[in-house]
Scaffold this active site. Sequence first.
Site, mmCIF file in Angstrom:
data_model
loop_
_atom_site.group_PDB
_atom_site.id
_atom_site.type_symbol
_atom_site.label_atom_id
_atom_site.label_comp_id
_atom_site.label_asym_id
_atom_site.label_seq_id
_atom_site.Cartn_x
_atom_site.Cartn_y
_atom_site.Cartn_z
ATOM 1 C CB SER A 1 -14.758 17.026 7.256
ATOM 2 O OG SER A 1 -15.980 17.527 5.675
ATOM 3 C CB SER B 1 -15.040 15.408 3.725
ATOM 4 O OG SER B 1 -13.936 16.289 4.383
ATOM 5 C CE LYS C 1 -10.900 13.500 5.389
ATOM 6 N NZ LYS C 1 -12.078 15.174 5.536
HETATM 7 N N1 GLN Z 1 -18.844 20.225 4.436
HETATM 8 C C1 GLN Z 1 -18.021 21.829 4.360
HETATM 9 C C2 GLN Z 1 -17.137 21.304 2.700
HETATM 10 O O1 GLN Z 1 -17.992 20.976 1.780
HETATM 11 C C3 GLN Z 1 -16.755 21.045 4.997
HETATM 12 C C4 GLN Z 1 -16.065 19.947 4.331
HETATM 13 C C5 GLN Z 1 -15.087 19.615 5.658
HETATM 14 O O2 GLN Z 1 -14.755 20.000 7.018
HETATM 15 N N2 GLN Z 1 -13.416 19.267 5.395
HETATM 16 O O3 GLN Z 1 -16.620 22.157 2.308
#
Ligand code: GLN
Length: 491
Positions: free
Chosen positions: A181, A157, A82
């Site tokens: 994410s 994400s 990532k």
């Molecule tokens: N969807 C969540 C957010 O927007 C989690 C994102 C994540 O785990 N990085 O913060």
Amino acid sequence: MKTPTELHDYSVAELAIQLRQRKVSAVETAQHFLKRSRDHAELGAFLDFNEEATLEQARSADAALAAGTATAALLGVPVAHKDIFVTRDFVATAGSKMLAGYRSPFDATVVVNLSAQGAVTLGKLNCDEFAMGSANENSAYGPVKNPWDPSRVPGGSSGGSAAAVAARLVPAATGTDTGGSIRQPASFCGITGIKPTYGRASRYGMVAFASSLDQAGPLARTAEDCALLLSAMCGPDLDRDSTSLDIPAEKFERSLDDSLVGLRIGVPAEFFGEGLAADVRAAVEAALKEYEKLGVKLVPITLPRTELSIPVYYVIAPAEASSNLSRFDGVKFGHRAGHYGDLIDMYKKTRSQGFGDEVKRRIMIGTYVLSHGYYDAYYLQAQKIRRMIADDFQQAFKQCDLIAGPVAPTVAWKLGDKSDDPVASYLADIFTLPASLAGLPGMSVPVGFGASDMPVGMQLIGDYLQESRLLNAAHRLQQATDWHLARPDGF
Ligand code: GLN
């Protein structure tokens, strides 16, 4: 199970054996996956390649394989990262224009640890800007498409990671999970992913979003592969990460085959209430039935503050983000506005240009909830409820060994469907946020298909440091069923 005919059909475990038996070289393997990843650029999963660096790593893996003495578990296996992990040989943008073209002077600990086990870095994967999002539509470098249906989002994400693994562009990838994410994109793309206990994997070299929540973990097609990757990724890093746990690295793959007879899986009422789509419910319930056949005892439990995890998370995560992102000021590193007046003007223009809308929204929310006069009302209150959410889990674990439920209320939505409605997107995080706030390990396991033939993931949550048990439960399910073997058309 189908006999693998092409390199990209092998799981990590199978590929490692092929490499060890010298049926294929690490260089051939790297070339195969590089070509495949380039041929499927339409998915938008990759942000950077460095063929020379990749092949160099593959050549040293081949040298070690030829010597026949190396014990590294992932020798020659391609893994992509990532783009939130900093890397020396590849750019690290965190999905942001702010870090366009940025190269770090060092590799993140997770990257170092995987390389030490012989993994070959294939490239860097698209993600939501600074990992903020649930659909990968917040990346400054364009959205990622879901290989099961390119008109739908891959989740976020870690959307690039999940799409690349599902499309077999790479056997496994790293991701990070702050509020879901790893689990949610794994679920949306029909693959397996695990977020370990907070502190298991070092955060050193992971571009910080919300430091008290951020955790790294693997995404792969099987629980066995996740175990192999996670064993390599985790371990103490006390000098570099102040929240790293002082616990020796474990071999999570050792207990994969343990019997599940007598295991108690808690089923929280709050995870199956209103708002859960019928197709997702049906798929998760079918998987729970499979567990019963394996000798598992299902126990009804309650996690009464599940709903509060949304407001709590969306106060704490932006608060921490607003502080973490203050480093992007145009002075130290990253983007700087081309034309400006005084210092304040330089900050303003740099940050206005460098950050996308969602990141700006969170910086504003975070700054607000931390400001004098609001700190007690929002931030402090959220911290108190966070503790209560963690306590609810401890109550639940008196009655059960693991907890199971859906990962997300629906299957993957269409690109653009929630992009103008941040609150709709926040609400979809409801089932992943509680474990994140409590710092517990959680994973997503594919359990079939729902509406529009899109994949559904089941979430398994364990008590602190119970990754082995989670992976064991997921592996036994995958031995008994074939949901994880389904592949998207054309890949
Ligand atoms: N969807 C969540 C957010 O927007 C989690 C994102 C994540 O785990 N990085 O913060």
